[in-house]
Design a protein around this motif. Structure first.
Motif, mmCIF file in Angstrom:
data_model
loop_
_atom_site.group_PDB
_atom_site.id
_atom_site.type_symbol
_atom_site.label_atom_id
_atom_site.label_comp_id
_atom_site.label_asym_id
_atom_site.label_seq_id
_atom_site.Cartn_x
_atom_site.Cartn_y
_atom_site.Cartn_z
ATOM 1 N N LYS A 227 0.859 -1.191 0.000
ATOM 2 C CA LYS A 227 0.000 0.000 0.000
ATOM 3 C C LYS A 227 0.890 1.235 0.000
ATOM 4 O O LYS A 227 1.874 1.301 0.728
ATOM 5 C CB LYS A 227 -0.906 -0.004 1.230
ATOM 6 C CG LYS A 227 -1.996 1.085 1.210
ATOM 7 C CD LYS A 227 -1.560 2.417 1.773
ATOM 8 C CE LYS A 227 -1.442 2.401 3.282
ATOM 9 N NZ LYS A 227 -1.138 3.784 3.812
ATOM 10 N N ALA A 228 0.547 2.206 -0.826
ATOM 11 C CA ALA A 228 1.291 3.461 -0.846
ATOM 12 C C ALA A 228 0.344 4.564 -1.281
ATOM 13 O O ALA A 228 -0.187 4.529 -2.392
ATOM 14 C CB ALA A 228 2.485 3.368 -1.791
ATOM 15 N N ALA A 229 0.162 5.550 -0.416
ATOM 16 C CA ALA A 229 -0.760 6.637 -0.734
ATOM 17 C C ALA A 229 -0.070 7.777 -1.473
ATOM 18 O O ALA A 229 -0.663 8.406 -2.350
ATOM 19 C CB ALA A 229 -1.398 7.168 0.550
ATOM 20 N N SER A 230 1.181 8.044 -1.149
ATOM 21 C CA SER A 230 1.869 9.191 -1.740
ATOM 22 C C SER A 230 2.601 8.796 -3.014
ATOM 23 O O SER A 230 3.040 7.652 -3.179
ATOM 24 C CB SER A 230 2.885 9.769 -0.754
ATOM 25 O OG SER A 230 3.995 8.897 -0.600
ATOM 26 N N ALA A 231 2.758 9.774 -3.903
ATOM 27 C CA ALA A 231 3.493 9.521 -5.143
ATOM 28 C C ALA A 231 4.932 9.126 -4.846
ATOM 29 O O ALA A 231 5.500 8.258 -5.521
ATOM 30 C CB ALA A 231 3.446 10.758 -6.028
ATOM 31 N N ALA A 232 5.530 9.740 -3.833
ATOM 32 C CA ALA A 232 6.929 9.431 -3.516
ATOM 33 C C ALA A 232 7.084 7.972 -3.095
ATOM 34 O O ALA A 232 8.009 7.270 -3.541
ATOM 35 C CB ALA A 232 7.433 10.363 -2.417
ATOM 36 N N ARG A 233 6.192 7.487 -2.257
ATOM 37 C CA ARG A 233 6.286 6.103 -1.817
ATOM 38 C C ARG A 233 5.939 5.138 -2.948
ATOM 39 O O ARG A 233 6.545 4.067 -3.076
ATOM 40 C CB ARG A 233 5.363 5.875 -0.621
ATOM 41 C CG ARG A 233 5.480 4.490 0.001
ATOM 42 C CD ARG A 233 6.901 4.151 0.443
ATOM 43 N NE ARG A 233 7.463 5.125 1.334
ATOM 44 C CZ ARG A 233 7.234 5.176 2.644
ATOM 45 N NH1 ARG A 233 6.423 4.307 3.215
ATOM 46 N NH2 ARG A 233 7.829 6.110 3.368
ATOM 47 N N GLN A 234 4.980 5.501 -3.762
ATOM 48 C CA GLN A 234 4.659 4.665 -4.920
ATOM 49 C C GLN A 234 5.868 4.537 -5.841
ATOM 50 O O GLN A 234 6.194 3.444 -6.319
ATOM 51 C CB GLN A 234 3.472 5.246 -5.681
ATOM 52 C CG GLN A 234 2.146 5.147 -4.941
ATOM 53 C CD GLN A 234 1.028 5.878 -5.656
ATOM 54 O OE1 GLN A 234 1.218 6.430 -6.740
ATOM 55 N NE2 GLN A 234 -0.154 5.901 -5.042
ATOM 56 N N ARG A 235 6.551 5.657 -6.077
ATOM 57 C CA ARG A 235 7.732 5.635 -6.956
ATOM 58 C C ARG A 235 8.847 4.808 -6.321
ATOM 59 O O ARG A 235 9.531 4.039 -7.015
ATOM 60 C CB ARG A 235 8.196 7.062 -7.214
ATOM 61 C CG ARG A 235 9.252 7.190 -8.308
ATOM 62 C CD ARG A 235 9.509 8.643 -8.658
ATOM 63 N NE ARG A 235 8.342 9.257 -9.269
ATOM 64 C CZ ARG A 235 7.580 10.179 -8.670
ATOM 65 N NH1 ARG A 235 7.854 10.582 -7.439
ATOM 66 N NH2 ARG A 235 6.551 10.704 -9.292
ATOM 67 N N GLU A 236 9.017 4.942 -5.029
ATOM 68 C CA GLU A 236 10.028 4.148 -4.330
ATOM 69 C C GLU A 236 9.747 2.661 -4.489
ATOM 70 O O GLU A 236 10.646 1.876 -4.836
ATOM 71 C CB GLU A 236 10.050 4.515 -2.849
ATOM 72 C CG GLU A 236 10.998 3.660 -2.023
ATOM 73 C CD GLU A 236 10.876 3.918 -0.530
ATOM 74 O OE1 GLU A 236 11.207 3.018 0.255
ATOM 75 O OE2 GLU A 236 10.445 5.035 -0.154
ATOM 76 N N ASN A 237 8.516 2.249 -4.244
ATOM 77 C CA ASN A 237 8.170 0.835 -4.360
ATOM 78 C C ASN A 237 8.362 0.324 -5.779
ATOM 79 O O ASN A 237 8.842 -0.792 -5.994
ATOM 80 C CB ASN A 237 6.729 0.604 -3.900
ATOM 81 C CG ASN A 237 6.542 0.819 -2.409
ATOM 82 O OD1 ASN A 237 7.506 0.857 -1.644
ATOM 83 N ND2 ASN A 237 5.310 0.971 -1.984
ATOM 84 N N LEU A 238 7.989 1.138 -6.757
ATOM 85 C CA LEU A 238 8.144 0.748 -8.152
ATOM 86 C C LEU A 238 9.614 0.496 -8.488
ATOM 87 O O LEU A 238 9.938 -0.384 -9.299
ATOM 88 C CB LEU A 238 7.555 1.836 -9.051
ATOM 89 C CG LEU A 238 7.094 1.459 -10.454
ATOM 90 C CD1 LEU A 238 6.039 0.372 -10.415
ATOM 91 C CD2 LEU A 238 6.544 2.704 -11.157
ATOM 92 N N GLY A 239 10.499 1.245 -7.835
ATOM 93 C CA GLY A 239 11.922 1.076 -8.075
ATOM 94 C C GLY A 239 12.462 -0.272 -7.655
ATOM 95 O O GLY A 239 13.548 -0.680 -8.089
ATOM 96 N N ALA A 240 11.721 -0.997 -6.830
ATOM 97 C CA ALA A 240 12.170 -2.323 -6.404
ATOM 98 C C ALA A 240 12.282 -3.288 -7.575
ATOM 99 O O ALA A 240 13.080 -4.235 -7.530
ATOM 100 C CB ALA A 240 11.222 -2.891 -5.352
ATOM 101 N N ALA A 241 11.507 -3.059 -8.620
ATOM 102 C CA ALA A 241 11.540 -3.954 -9.777
ATOM 103 C C ALA A 241 12.893 -3.921 -10.481
ATOM 104 O O ALA A 241 13.246 -4.864 -11.193
ATOM 105 C CB ALA A 241 10.434 -3.593 -10.754
ATOM 106 N N ALA A 242 13.657 -2.842 -10.282
ATOM 107 C CA ALA A 242 14.960 -2.712 -10.935
ATOM 108 C C ALA A 242 16.125 -3.101 -10.030
ATOM 109 O O ALA A 242 17.278 -3.047 -10.461
ATOM 110 C CB ALA A 242 15.148 -1.272 -11.419
ATOM 111 N N LEU A 243 15.830 -3.484 -8.792
ATOM 112 C CA LEU A 243 16.885 -3.803 -7.831
ATOM 113 C C LEU A 243 17.209 -5.291 -7.882
ATOM 114 O O LEU A 243 16.344 -6.127 -7.610
ATOM 115 C CB LEU A 243 16.443 -3.404 -6.420
ATOM 116 C CG LEU A 243 17.392 -3.764 -5.272
ATOM 117 C CD1 LEU A 243 18.770 -3.155 -5.486
ATOM 118 C CD2 LEU A 243 16.805 -3.307 -3.929
ATOM 119 N N ALA A 244 18.443 -5.612 -8.225
ATOM 120 C CA ALA A 244 18.886 -7.009 -8.289
ATOM 121 C C ALA A 244 19.729 -7.319 -7.056
ATOM 122 O O ALA A 244 20.828 -6.766 -6.891
ATOM 123 C CB ALA A 244 19.684 -7.251 -9.562
#
Length: 273
Positions: A227-244
């Protein structure tokens, strides 16, 4: 980096999505609209959340073709029989303002649950095109095995994070080719206070939350819906897809205790059954 996708004969699910509990009303709609504009394509809601109207409004406002948004909703556990489950699904679609859901789940088992009747109703929803896939949430291993023998289960949604490993459920899901959707994937923020996770995050120039999500996404057949309400947290979570994560990272995370359950409202009598 594109969001990875789980594919099976029963469903095709983006493996990183947006959980919407406990957001409601206009704030929920804004959060979902922001997430869709950012690139999220998997949304999770439920009748109990009281936000299906807002989620549906956000999907329509996004302008995206319906087929591009993977939507999950769930029926509450006060409906233990098939007729009530059917009505609940139809009511959810009315609130969402949509013709079909991508995935419809039984939210929690209850002692009154008539499993064969309930799953027959889910199967009929799939056959009638109201839900393109069906599944269950919060089922312990034995009940999940029974469900798998009664209907074309595509997904198990369950609490799963770096402190709760769920090895028996994972083994069943992988053997059956179904996706495990992990809720509370950031352990209610506990991962941000963990020095072991923090060290891995510092090594990669990432955040602790991204490390926790990347650990889940490194597992075959697992999806996560933070769950992420803010754009900043949403963007942070989305960045996990690029973390190896490397082998040392995965070993350090595997060494953390894996029996910390954070969601246990008493609906399941025995999680190990």
């Amino acid at each position: 980096m594109p969001i990875p996708v789980f594919e099976s004969p029963l469903t095709r699910m983006p493996r990183l999505g947006l959980g919407t509990w406990p957001m409601r009303g206009a704030a929920c709609q804004r959060a979902v609209e922001t997430a869709l504009a950012m690139g999220y394509r998997h949304l999770d809601t439920a009748e109990m959340y009281g936000n299906e109207e807002a989620v549906g409004a956000a999907i329509r406002a996004s302008g995206l073709p319906r087929e591009q948004v993977y939507l999950t909703s769930k029926v509450w556990n006060d409906k233990p029989r098939g007729a009530a489950i059917r009505r609940a699904a139809e009511d959810s679609l009315r609130r969402l303002g949509l013709a079909w859901m991508d995935l419809f789940l039984i939210h929690w088992p209850s002692p009154q649950l008539d499993l064969p009747d309930a799953l027959a109703a889910l199967a009929r929803l799939r056959e009638d095109g109201l839900a393109r896939a069906i599944g269950v949430a919060n089922f312990p291993p034995g009940l999940l095995q029974r469900a798998l023998g009664l209907a074309p289960i595509a997904c198990l949604q369950v609490e799963h994070h770096v402190y709760l490993g769920q090895p028996r459920l994972l083994a069943i899901c992988r053997a059956q080719g179904i996706v495990m959707t992990s809720y509370t994937p950031l352990a209610k923020g506990a991962v941000t206070r963990d020095p072991a996770i923090g060290a891995i995050a510092a090594k990669h120039g990432a955040t602790a939350g991204q490390v926790a999500l990347a650990w889940l996404l490194a597992m075959p057949g697992v999806a996560a819906i933070p769950k992420a309400a803010s754009a900043a947290r949403q963007r942070e979570n989305l960045g996990a897809a690029a973390l190896a994560l490397d082998a040392a990272d995965l070993a350090a995370l595997a060494a953390l205790p894996k029996s910390r359950r954070l969601v246990d409202p008493g609906f399941v009598a025995d999680w190990d059954a």
